[in-house]
Design an enzyme around this catalytic site. Sequence first.
Site, PDB file in Angstrom:
ATOM      1  CB  ALA A  97      -0.978  -0.027   1.010  1.00 37.34           C
ATOM      2  CE  LYS A  98       2.275   5.892  -4.500  1.00 34.91           C
ATOM      3  NZ  LYS A  98       3.566   5.650  -4.493  1.00 34.91           N
ATOM      4  CB  ILE A  99       0.535   3.488   4.023  1.00 30.02           C
ATOM      5  CG1 ILE A  99      -0.760   2.390   3.717  1.00 30.02           C
ATOM      6  CG2 ILE A  99       0.465   4.172   5.487  1.00 30.02           C
ATOM      7  CD1 ILE A  99      -0.352   1.437   4.738  1.00 30.02           C
ATOM      8  CE1 TYR A 128       6.745   6.108  -1.351  1.00 29.31           C
ATOM      9  CE2 TYR A 128       4.870   5.295  -0.080  1.00 29.31           C
ATOM     10  CZ  TYR A 128       5.744   5.256  -1.278  1.00 29.31           C
ATOM     11  OH  TYR A 128       5.228   4.766  -2.400  1.00 29.31           O
TER      12      TYR A 128
END
Length: 307
Positions: free
Chosen positions: A155-157, A161
């Site tokens: 997931a691009k949570i 990052y």
Amino acid sequence: MKSDFIWMDGEFVPYEKATIHFINPTLHYGPGVFEGIRCYSSAKGPAIFRLKDHLARFLESIHILGVSNFPYSIEDLSHAIIETVKVNKFESCYIRPLMYLDGPLGLNMDRSLPRVMIASWEWGPYLGEEAQKSGIHMMVSSYTRLHPNVNMTKAKISGNYVNSMMAKTLALRSGYDEAVILDPQGFVAECTGENVFMVREGKLYTPPLSTVLEGITRETITTLAGDMGIEVIEEMITRDLLYIADEVFIGGTAAEIVGVRMIDFRTIGGGKVGPITKELLRLYLENVHGAGAHSAEWLDFVREEEQ
């Protein structure tokens, strides 16, 4: 990077007023989800690249995070993104939808409501046009890719990052352009915001999906490689295999496709962007600008929505 308006839960808000409150769980703890999408100029006007695929991953990321009451469909978000490009009068731009939580501080997500903001701005290739022409120098980072049982790596949570930011910042401070991040077992995973590929003896290799984010550009590259008759092999890659590759390149929405001329001061191939990388970039740009074999299936033309 400024635009005129940002979409906030159904309303267009002037850029300067598109704000959230300091007491916000996403700001303090990182449980947000985002996407990076590009819109390109074409003969038929602005064209958004693989919009539905990006939004499908956006919803999957929200589901993985565990938000159960998200109110928007792919169709809702697609319309909102197209309108955001229109209202800002962009011919080409980068698009950033963000789901954030609005509620009291604390670690219980069920006490918050999901909100969505969509911004767009004019932004060239993330690593610069010169990088695409001449290639980049990467380091193998001392930071490790997140273990899938530490954070959800499919997931691009937003909070994930922090790992990428620390690796990227260290690389830049050390004089490199980008960083390769290894997985917890020591195999090549990906870069700070891109998937990584290598060419050996005419075949294209990339780490399997078990260790990386399912990149939209990654899938695009494998499709284009297939069109070129190149075999694509997904397998675990060690850092020293990268050193002796004929070509190495990275791919992502923001960076597009960028060749690697050196890793850890070891020259890759001929020390410049290789022929397969160049051809993949050419085909990629052809398709995103509306003149490629896959343009019809991969592009949403903004002005068609007006007809």
